[in-house]
Design a protein around this motif. Sequence first.
Motif, PDB file in Angstrom:
ATOM      1  N   ARG A 157      71.648  -8.454 114.528  1.00  0.00           N
ATOM      2  CA  ARG A 157      71.431  -7.782 115.821  1.00  0.00           C
ATOM      3  C   ARG A 157      69.976  -7.374 115.979  1.00  0.00           C
ATOM      4  N   ALA A 158      69.401  -6.831 114.913  1.00  0.00           N
ATOM      5  CA  ALA A 158      68.007  -6.380 114.968  1.00  0.00           C
ATOM      6  C   ALA A 158      67.069  -7.560 115.215  1.00  0.00           C
ATOM      7  N   TRP A 167      68.839   3.050 117.277  1.00  0.00           N
ATOM      8  CA  TRP A 167      67.832   2.007 117.149  1.00  0.00           C
ATOM      9  C   TRP A 167      66.448   2.645 117.085  1.00  0.00           C
ATOM     10  N   GLU A 215      75.006  -2.174 122.710  1.00  0.00           N
ATOM     11  CA  GLU A 215      76.131  -2.908 123.276  1.00  0.00           C
ATOM     12  C   GLU A 215      76.660  -2.258 124.540  1.00  0.00           C
ATOM     13  N   CYS A 255      61.892  -4.025 117.545  1.00  0.00           N
ATOM     14  CA  CYS A 255      62.948  -3.271 116.890  1.00  0.00           C
ATOM     15  C   CYS A 255      62.675  -3.186 115.387  1.00  0.00           C
ATOM     16  N   LEU A 292      74.266  -6.194 111.208  1.00  0.00           N
ATOM     17  CA  LEU A 292      73.208  -5.307 111.672  1.00  0.00           C
ATOM     18  C   LEU A 292      71.859  -6.011 111.708  1.00  0.00           C
ATOM     19  N   GLU A 307      66.448  -4.102 125.093  1.00  0.00           N
ATOM     20  CA  GLU A 307      67.876  -4.412 125.072  1.00  0.00           C
ATOM     21  C   GLU A 307      68.343  -4.480 123.635  1.00  0.00           C
ATOM     22  N   ALA A 314      67.283  -8.751 118.689  1.00  0.00           N
ATOM     23  CA  ALA A 314      66.626  -7.825 119.615  1.00  0.00           C
ATOM     24  C   ALA A 314      65.127  -8.075 119.663  1.00  0.00           C
ATOM     25  N   VAL A 363      68.192  -0.968 112.976  1.00  0.00           N
ATOM     26  CA  VAL A 363      69.412  -0.577 113.678  1.00  0.00           C
ATOM     27  C   VAL A 363      70.212   0.241 112.678  1.00  0.00           C
ATOM     28  N   PRO A 374      82.194  -9.962 116.380  1.00  0.00           N
ATOM     29  CA  PRO A 374      82.822  -8.657 116.571  1.00  0.00           C
ATOM     30  C   PRO A 374      81.825  -7.638 117.088  1.00  0.00           C
ATOM     31  N   LYS A 375      82.293  -6.739 117.918  1.00  0.00           N
ATOM     32  CA  LYS A 375      81.436  -5.682 118.434  1.00  0.00           C
ATOM     33  C   LYS A 375      81.886  -4.364 117.831  1.00  0.00           C
ATOM     34  N   SER A 376      80.925  -3.551 117.454  1.00  0.00           N
ATOM     35  CA  SER A 376      81.289  -2.287 116.815  1.00  0.00           C
ATOM     36  C   SER A 376      82.044  -1.382 117.776  1.00  0.00           C
ATOM     37  N   SER A 377      81.829  -1.540 119.081  1.00  0.00           N
ATOM     38  CA  SER A 377      82.507  -0.659 120.026  1.00  0.00           C
ATOM     39  C   SER A 377      83.975  -1.042 120.195  1.00  0.00           C
TER      40      SER A 377
END
Lengths: 146, 297
Positions: free
Chosen positions: A120-121, B142, B117, B154, A117, B114, A124, B157, A136-139
Amino acid sequence: MAASSEPNSREDIFDSSLNLEETHLKEGYNEGYADGLVSGEEEGRQVGLKTGFEVGEELGFYRGCIDVWNSAIRVDSNCFSSRVVRSIKQMEELLNKYPISNPEDESVSDVMDSLRLKFRAICAILNVKLEYNGYPKSSDGGNIQF
Amino acid sequence: MSLVDESFELKELQVLEGHADRVWSVAWKPATGFDGVPAVLASCSGDKTVRVWEQSPSSGSFQCKAVLEETHTRTVRSCAWSPSGKLLATASFDATTAVWEHVGDDYECVSTLEGHENEVKSISWNASGSLLATCGRDKSVWIWEVLPGNEFECVSVLQGHTQDVKMVQWHPNMDILFSCSYDNTIKVWAEDGDDDWHCVQTLAEANNGHTSTVWALSFNATGDKMATCSDDLTLKIWGSDLLTIQSGNGSAPWKHICTLSGYHDRTIFSVHWSREGIIASGAADDAIRLFAEDGDG
């Protein structure tokens, strides 16, 4: 005398054939168990190696990213906003907290989730698309593929 | 005036045509529609564009003033104006959120967020316009901070929902975020100082919650009550102690007040609580229903 020994030997024959089934069953079970022990241990070793490699690769990737970011901060302390610097530090703490030597520690999945997490933040905010094949993707429900 | 005693009727004023695909969501621009300022409305669609409509002061009819296109590459799922009306945020299935600013006669995309996912489902600005929240099919929420120069950073998350998050809404006066999801729950998120956001409450089936996907939520004007609607064919009203919320210390837990059932026989997709206290619900049974509270609550 000869007549009385015959029923006994007849019973013995029946007994041993009954026992034969039981004996065979037991023998088969023991053989299977012994084989299973060996192949199970081998499989366990393979799974352990694979999982260990995957975890190690992911942690190593994060370590690398953090090292690069920290180097950038050392060169120019104003290159990132204070929020990013704080997040990188938090991510580093999480990384150090990961129980590498104790895979049975229950917090492994929690720490890994938090790491992903935070990563990713930070990506971003920095507006970078950093990924590697095993990410890995959470989806996807956590399918790690090579 | 007791709302229940009055008889209300919805009268169709105009049909706005222009979009080439289904229209998913609309949003009224704040501070328009009274005191001589013509009403302005934004609509977003499966045709990947957003249209801005303005009411003509003379004829009273709405005309399309701008088409925001060539930015999103898939359906635009929802749109929301910032509290000042200066910015318009649009969420799209292309996994991005675009922020537009009114420049002269047109709208310009000043930022693209962005991070999600996949499909972004909803956006919400907080009361002061300093924070923007987005949520999507990737089960995450987010939170972005609005910085000078239309920069967005950001903040956090948030993971917690176990399925697609359908909508996010900020509390009308506090910086507390609410999200609802395909996992049948509503989650309340608060900050524990310094970008540390986490889930402080989950309203699930066990708390008298919904038994299927929660599609939308809306607050009353004072912020001490909330309405939610769901695929389980009910609307639920929740309440919290206003003073506790405002004091900011300690959590102000939300409790179920009542359930409105039997009014729709298909999924209720949308609910909104007007400033005057009327709750409007829209469902797949092609009906819009208006509810008002009678004296007993």
